[in-house]
Every structure is written in C-alpha cells, then in structure tokens.
Design a protein around this motif. Structure first.
Motif, PDB file in Angstrom:
ATOM      1  N   ARG A 158     -89.495  11.841 -13.400  1.00 20.50           N
ATOM      2  CA  ARG A 158     -90.628  11.204 -14.069  1.00 20.50           C
ATOM      3  C   ARG A 158     -90.286   9.754 -14.399  1.00 20.50           C
ATOM      4  O   ARG A 158     -91.079   8.848 -14.181  1.00 20.50           O
ATOM      5  CB  ARG A 158     -90.952  11.980 -15.345  1.00 20.50           C
ATOM      6  N   ALA A 176     -94.779  23.924 -17.260  1.00 24.57           N
ATOM      7  CA  ALA A 176     -93.510  23.328 -16.818  1.00 24.57           C
ATOM      8  C   ALA A 176     -93.658  21.826 -16.615  1.00 24.57           C
ATOM      9  O   ALA A 176     -92.696  21.077 -16.742  1.00 24.57           O
ATOM     10  CB  ALA A 176     -93.048  23.990 -15.523  1.00 24.57           C
ATOM     11  N   ARG A 177     -94.876  21.383 -16.275  1.00 26.29           N
ATOM     12  CA  ARG A 177     -95.104  19.952 -16.052  1.00 26.29           C
ATOM     13  C   ARG A 177     -95.360  19.208 -17.353  1.00 26.29           C
ATOM     14  O   ARG A 177     -95.389  17.983 -17.384  1.00 26.29           O
ATOM     15  CB  ARG A 177     -96.315  19.760 -15.141  1.00 26.29           C
ATOM     16  N   ASN A 178     -95.591  19.948 -18.437  1.00 22.38           N
ATOM     17  CA  ASN A 178     -95.849  19.332 -19.741  1.00 22.38           C
ATOM     18  C   ASN A 178     -94.608  18.554 -20.176  1.00 22.38           C
ATOM     19  O   ASN A 178     -93.501  19.087 -20.156  1.00 22.38           O
ATOM     20  CB  ASN A 178     -96.156  20.460 -20.741  1.00 22.38           C
ATOM     21  N   PRO A 179     -94.778  17.273 -20.569  1.00 23.63           N
ATOM     22  CA  PRO A 179     -93.588  16.475 -20.918  1.00 23.63           C
ATOM     23  C   PRO A 179     -92.725  17.108 -22.015  1.00 23.63           C
ATOM     24  O   PRO A 179     -91.512  16.899 -22.042  1.00 23.63           O
ATOM     25  CB  PRO A 179     -94.187  15.151 -21.395  1.00 23.63           C
ATOM     26  N   ALA A 185     -89.420  19.362 -21.131  1.00 24.28           N
ATOM     27  CA  ALA A 185     -88.098  18.797 -20.874  1.00 24.28           C
ATOM     28  C   ALA A 185     -87.411  18.308 -22.139  1.00 24.28           C
ATOM     29  O   ALA A 185     -86.190  18.194 -22.177  1.00 24.28           O
ATOM     30  CB  ALA A 185     -88.213  17.652 -19.866  1.00 24.28           C
ATOM     31  N   LYS A 196    -104.270  13.517 -17.334  1.00 20.70           N
ATOM     32  CA  LYS A 196    -105.098  13.153 -16.188  1.00 20.70           C
ATOM     33  C   LYS A 196    -104.945  14.176 -15.070  1.00 20.70           C
ATOM     34  O   LYS A 196    -105.922  14.549 -14.427  1.00 20.70           O
ATOM     35  CB  LYS A 196    -104.656  11.774 -15.682  1.00 20.70           C
ATOM     36  N   ALA A 197    -103.692  14.614 -14.838  1.00 16.32           N
ATOM     37  CA  ALA A 197    -103.450  15.591 -13.773  1.00 16.32           C
ATOM     38  C   ALA A 197    -104.211  16.882 -14.053  1.00 16.32           C
ATOM     39  O   ALA A 197    -104.780  17.500 -13.148  1.00 16.32           O
ATOM     40  CB  ALA A 197    -101.956  15.862 -13.622  1.00 16.32           C
ATOM     41  N   TRP A 218     -98.350  24.860 -15.066  1.00 17.80           N
ATOM     42  CA  TRP A 218     -98.798  23.673 -15.806  1.00 17.80           C
ATOM     43  C   TRP A 218     -97.907  23.414 -17.016  1.00 17.80           C
ATOM     44  O   TRP A 218     -97.636  22.271 -17.357  1.00 17.80           O
ATOM     45  CB  TRP A 218    -100.265  23.804 -16.208  1.00 17.80           C
ATOM     46  N   GLY A 249    -100.195  10.703 -20.828  1.00 16.07           N
ATOM     47  CA  GLY A 249    -101.441  10.262 -20.201  1.00 16.07           C
ATOM     48  C   GLY A 249    -101.556  10.797 -18.784  1.00 16.07           C
ATOM     49  O   GLY A 249    -102.599  11.319 -18.383  1.00 16.07           O
ATOM     50  N   ALA A 250    -100.451  10.696 -18.032  1.00 16.18           N
ATOM     51  CA  ALA A 250    -100.454  11.140 -16.632  1.00 16.18           C
ATOM     52  C   ALA A 250    -100.668  12.649 -16.554  1.00 16.18           C
ATOM     53  O   ALA A 250    -101.400  13.149 -15.694  1.00 16.18           O
ATOM     54  CB  ALA A 250     -99.143  10.756 -15.956  1.00 16.18           C
ATOM     55  N   TYR A 251    -100.028  13.371 -17.482  1.00 15.29           N
ATOM     56  CA  TYR A 251    -100.150  14.841 -17.495  1.00 15.29           C
ATOM     57  C   TYR A 251    -101.598  15.245 -17.780  1.00 15.29           C
ATOM     58  O   TYR A 251    -102.170  16.100 -17.100  1.00 15.29           O
ATOM     59  CB  TYR A 251     -99.200  15.417 -18.540  1.00 15.29           C
ATOM     60  N   THR A 279     -95.109  16.084 -12.287  1.00 12.02           N
ATOM     61  CA  THR A 279     -93.655  16.205 -12.198  1.00 12.02           C
ATOM     62  C   THR A 279     -93.106  17.051 -13.336  1.00 12.02           C
ATOM     63  O   THR A 279     -93.550  16.947 -14.464  1.00 12.02           O
ATOM     64  CB  THR A 279     -93.015  14.802 -12.242  1.00 12.02           C
ATOM     65  N   GLU A 280     -92.110  17.896 -12.988  1.00  8.88           N
ATOM     66  CA  GLU A 280     -91.526  18.765 -14.000  1.00  8.88           C
ATOM     67  C   GLU A 280     -90.341  18.142 -14.725  1.00  8.88           C
ATOM     68  O   GLU A 280     -90.164  18.338 -15.912  1.00  8.88           O
ATOM     69  CB  GLU A 280     -91.026  20.038 -13.325  1.00  8.88           C
ATOM     70  N   PRO A 309     -96.331   7.343 -21.668  1.00 10.95           N
ATOM     71  CA  PRO A 309     -97.160   7.285 -20.462  1.00 10.95           C
ATOM     72  C   PRO A 309     -97.227   8.633 -19.747  1.00 10.95           C
ATOM     73  O   PRO A 309     -98.207   8.951 -19.090  1.00 10.95           O
ATOM     74  CB  PRO A 309     -96.445   6.255 -19.582  1.00 10.95           C
ATOM     75  N   GLU A 319     -99.447   7.641 -10.784  1.00 13.17           N
ATOM     76  CA  GLU A 319     -99.930   8.303 -12.004  1.00 13.17           C
ATOM     77  C   GLU A 319    -100.107   9.800 -11.753  1.00 13.17           C
ATOM     78  O   GLU A 319     -99.659  10.643 -12.528  1.00 13.17           O
ATOM     79  CB  GLU A 319    -101.266   7.654 -12.389  1.00 13.17           C
ATOM     80  N   LEU A 350     -90.585  30.668 -12.510  1.00  8.69           N
ATOM     81  CA  LEU A 350     -91.647  30.408 -13.466  1.00  8.69           C
ATOM     82  C   LEU A 350     -92.598  31.588 -13.587  1.00  8.69           C
ATOM     83  O   LEU A 350     -93.806  31.430 -13.588  1.00  8.69           O
ATOM     84  CB  LEU A 350     -92.458  29.181 -13.047  1.00  8.69           C
ATOM     85  N   ILE A 356     -96.709  11.471 -11.415  1.00  4.68           N
ATOM     86  CA  ILE A 356     -96.031  11.597 -12.709  1.00  4.68           C
ATOM     87  C   ILE A 356     -96.594  12.796 -13.480  1.00  4.68           C
ATOM     88  O   ILE A 356     -95.847  13.595 -14.050  1.00  4.68           O
ATOM     89  CB  ILE A 356     -96.164  10.300 -13.532  1.00  4.68           C
ATOM     90  N   GLY A 357     -97.915  12.931 -13.455  1.00  3.85           N
ATOM     91  CA  GLY A 357     -98.557  14.035 -14.179  1.00  3.85           C
ATOM     92  C   GLY A 357     -98.199  15.396 -13.623  1.00  3.85           C
ATOM     93  O   GLY A 357     -98.320  16.401 -14.312  1.00  3.85           O
TER      94      GLY A 357
END
Lengths: 411, 114
Positions: free
Chosen positions: A399, B96-99, B102, B33-34, B94, B29-31, A393-394, B26, A387, A145, A390-391
């Motif tokens: 997820r 990479a974690r964005n929904p 994927a 919040k993170a 960050w 929302g989790a992303y 997770t890649e 969902p 929660e 990354l 999940i936020g």
C-alpha cells in the motif's frame, strides 16, 4: 532422554511421516477421517510414552501399529463379529513390530484423492495441506481467509464425501496419470502463491506455506519422475524462491519489483537448480502451463548474466502460456510484456479487452493498469487506477509502495 | 447478506486527525472508494477518537457516567462499514483489505435481518 528431546523427536517424526502414515492407513481403510483420528491418537501416545520408554527403533512402524489398534478398537465397538479381524490384526502387529518393516509410500495416491475431480476444486488445496501435512483447520482457514469453523466443516464434508462416494484410492493407469497429477500440481501451486502473497503480511505463516508447497512438489517429482509438469513447477517455484531476498529493500524493507531487483541478491544455487529442472522438463516434452511459466522466469533470470531482459522472448512465451492456460494473471503478465515490446498504448488495448467482471476487485490488474497509464502519458487515469489498487491492497508495505508511486505523479 | 466491518485502530493512528499526517489516511479513502466501486457499500461512519466518548450505565435507577470509551483496550473502535456481499468468505476478503487489518484488528459481524 529428556521430555523435551523426546517431544522434539516426536514432532520431527510426525512432520516427516505424517502424510506417509495417513496415506498408508487411509489407502487400506478408505476412511480419511478415521485414519487421521487414529494417527492423532498414536502421536498422543508417542508424546507420553517415548520420553519414558525411549524412541522405538522403527518409529513409523510403532505409530502405524498403535494407530491400527486404535482404529480396530473403534471397529470392534461397531462390528460385533470381529474375531477374524482380531486375529488378522495380531498377525499384522507381529509383522510390523518385527522391525524390518518399511511403511509403503502411498502419499501420491493420497494427493490424487485430495485433488480428485469429484471433490470440489475449491477445497483441494486445503484438503491436501491437512491430510498430507497435518496442518490444522484454523491455520488453513487463516491462509485462505475462511472462518476457521467453516473451514473445518468444509474439510469434514470433503472427507465424508471421499468415504461415502467410494472414490478409488488405486493409482490411475499410466495414460490418466499426468492429467490427474496436473490437479495435484495446481493445488500445490495455489498453496505456494498464497504463501508468496502473504510474505509481506505475515512472514511466519508465509514461510510455512512456501516450505510446505516446495516440500510437496519435490515429493511429486520424486514419486512421478517422468511427469514434465512436476519438474517445471518445481523449477518455477525455485526461480521465485531464488529472488525472495531481493524482493525487499535491504534498508527500508519496502517492496522491490522484479525489474528493479539487484541481481547480486538473487540466490545462484536455487537458480541453477531451477534451470536444470526446466531443462529436464523440456527433455520430457513439457509444453504445459508450468513449463511456460518457468521458461518466462528463466528469461528474467538471464538478466543476471546479460544485464538486460529479453522482453520479446517473454512476450512470445506469454502467448504460449495463454494458449494453454488463459488465466487473468497470464493476461496481465502478457500485457506488461507487450508494453516493453510495443509500447504502453498497445498494452492497454490488451488490458481493455479483459471483461470488467473479471477485474473489478483484482488488485494486480489495477496495479498494471496504473503503471501502463503512467507510462502512456495519462497521469489522470493513472492516479485513479492507483487509487483503485490501493483500496484493494491487503498488506501495508504494498500500500505504501503504491501510494508513493501515486504521489510521484501528483508531483 | 449484510455484514458490519468494525475497524479497531491503534490510538496513534487516531488521535492525530490530520489526514496528511496519518500514515493510513489516504488508504481509508481508497478503501472506501473500492467498496463503493465494487457495489458492496451500504453505509458506515468514521468515529471521533475514543477520548471524545462518554460511557453511561443505569444501575438501580442511578446514572453512572464516565469519560472515555466503554473498554480501555489497545485498539479502539475507529469506525465501521456496512457491506452487502453473498457470504462470509466475501466479507472476510473485504475485511482483509481494510487498513485497520494491518495495524489493529477488524471484526466482521453478520447483521441481523428483520
């Protein structure tokens, strides 16, 4: 020979010999970038000439000869009084093309240089992947990354530092060797775990990294057969590899955690090899980080025969691991083992003791916390921790797995 | 340093605005919040689907409008975040974690500082 067959041969030789040839060239010139450039040039010539002229009897010697000439041309341009050097090179060329010449294996030296304490530890893994295996900066950057251009710059800087700071390419003496090899093993382990993490995100890229890490650690075991930790690391990686298939649900493809895996889907051959290597490491007196980690995996593997997991043994081994290597992953693994032995509340106390700054964005921590809160009868806290996990997770499969667990609590 | 994280999402994740029907609903929302809990969130917005867009050009004083997004691509801009992190490496972590990473694509751009 057809063009295709010749280029396949070239590729295969490049893959098998790349690190060996770079090592041989670099150990003598002490200039990694120049060695890579020269070998790159030689491989290009091989691709264009071998289909026409046939693959030489000793392809490695051919590549070294051509690479040397390319390197020498570069030097001739820089140094004017190169007459003596030219004569020496001619003699070398004759020796190399004589055919019975074996390229010496200097790859361990090369790996030791890549993981040298004077080189920024953050670049160790990337440098080894590029120098020993010839992987390009873009692919390495993707795995780590890091923007490809940035990765390229960091690699060049590291090589320039090796060239300028006069790092010794000589083998360290026997007493310093295990310690220096530890840095090499840590680097290989980092490449492997990265591949493991990527398995759900990008299967092809993951497979490459995993294969390359396995290949490198096998090489270290071969080159340094008396280093216990090298064998232990290979055992650790093979235990993990043996469970690769079982990690995914056969129909849905969803993630399956270790304790729920069907042991019939574990690979017995790899497990047996791992167990043998671990015994050998033990006989060599290995009580290092990888020894403990492999031993923990060996206990998990026993479930195959006994049908149960000996959590007391695992908890004990985690304490040993924490005494030599208190990483965040080991702290979390220990807490999960404590939950099995002494209950979720005792385990949560261990998690609470880890400073917030170390866990704020560490996804596995939040997964473990959510799981332990759920088991400890605190659904509100568990939902919140899921929660958070999940936020952070890649990959989409994990997820979904976490969202499913979370929805089970909500009911 | 501030970065914009642009979420390019597949239209089928986008046309259906019911969050419970959206496989990634969902997760967003989790992303978000993170990002807030990590203290890196500066701002951002979710956009309505691209069929709601109107694109405008002025050429030689003539206004030219058309319905739909500027470019018809497989993925469409679905929203963006502005984050404050030390460097590009952290921003990429960050991203990479964005929904959308994927399912579509995520573009990371440094924001010009005044």
């Amino acid at each position: 020979m057809t063009d295709d067959a010749a280029s396949v041969t070239t590729e295969r030789i490049a893959r098998l010999s790349y690190g060996k040839l770079v090592a041989m060239l670099a150990v003598r010139s002490r200039d990694l970038s120049a060695a890579e450039d020269a070998l790159g040039g030689a491989l290009l010539r091989a691709i264009s000439e071998w289909p026409r002229l046939g693959v030489p009897t000793n392809p490695e010697a051919w590549l070294v000869t051509v690479a040397r000439r390319i390197d020498a041309d570069r030097w001739r341009r820089v140094v004017t009084a190169a007459e003596g050097a030219g004569r020496w090179l001619m003699q070398e060329d004759e020796r190399l093309t004589a055919g019975d010449f074996d390229v010496p294996d200097d790859r361990l030296r090369l790996m030791l240089i890549c993981a040298h304490p004077a080189i920024d530890p953050d670049i160790h893994t990337a440098l080894m992947l590029q120098v020993v295996l010839g992987i390009d900066a873009r692919r390495i950057g993707s795995a780590f990354l890091i923007a490809p251009a940035t990765m390229g710059q960091r690699l060049s800087r590291a090589k320039a530092r090796i060239a300028d700071s006069g790092l010794r390419f000589e083998m360290p003496d026997r007493s310093a060797l295990p310690e220096r090899i530890d840095a090499v093993l840590t680097t290989i382990y980092a490449a492997y775990t990265l591949g493991w993490d990527l398995a759900f995100i990008d299967a092809d890229r993951s497979f490459d990294l995993v294969e390359e890490a396995l290949w490198l650690v096998r090489l270290v075991v071969e080159l340094a057969p008396h280093v216990a930790e090298a064998r232990a690391l290979l055992a650790l990686l093979l235990f993990a590899e043996a469970r690769r298939e079982a990690r995914r649900h056969p129909e849905t493809g969803a993630f399956v955690p270790l304790s729920d895996q069907d042991t019939a889907r574990w690979n017995n051959r790899l497990m047996a090899e791992a167990e043998r290597l671990l015994r050998q490491a033990g006989a060599l007196g290995g009580r290092g980080r990888f020894g403990f980690e492999a031993a923990i995996q060996a206990v998990h593997a026993r479930r195959r025969d006994t049908g149960r997991t000996d959590w007391a043994a695992i908890e004990h081994l985690y304490r040993g691991l924490l005494s030599v290597s208190p990483t965040i992953g080991a702290l979390i693994g220990h807490a999960v083992a404590v939950a099995e032995v002494a209950g979720a509340r005792a385990a949560l106390a261990h998690l609470d003791a880890i400073p917030d700054s170390r866990v704020a964005t560490h996804q596995p921590y939040w997964v473990a916390r959510a799981y332990l809160l759920e088991r400890g009868g605190e659904p509100g806290g568990a939902i919140e921790a899921y929660e958070r996990a999940i936020g952070l997770t890649e990959d989409a499969a994990s997820r979904r797995f976490l969202a499913h667990r979370q929805s089970m609590i909500r009911g | 340093m501030q970065f914009a994280i642009l979420n390019y999402v597949k239209p089928h994740n986008f046309a259906d605005q019911m969050p419970e029907n959206d496989p990634d609903g969902p997760a967003w929302g989790a992303y978000t919040k993170a990002l807030i809990q990590a203290g890196v969130m500066v701002g951002g917005a979710a956009l309505k689907p691209s069929h709601a867009a109107t694109t405008l050009r002025v050429t030689d004083g003539r206004r030219d409008l058309h319905d739909g997004p500027y470019a018809e691509t497989k993925e469409q801009l679905g929203g963006f975040y502005i984050i404050e992190v030390p460097d590009l490496d952290a921003a990429l972590e960050w991203a990479a974690r964005n929904p959308a990473a994927a399912t579509g694509a995520v573009e990371v751009r440094p924001i010009m500082q005044p």
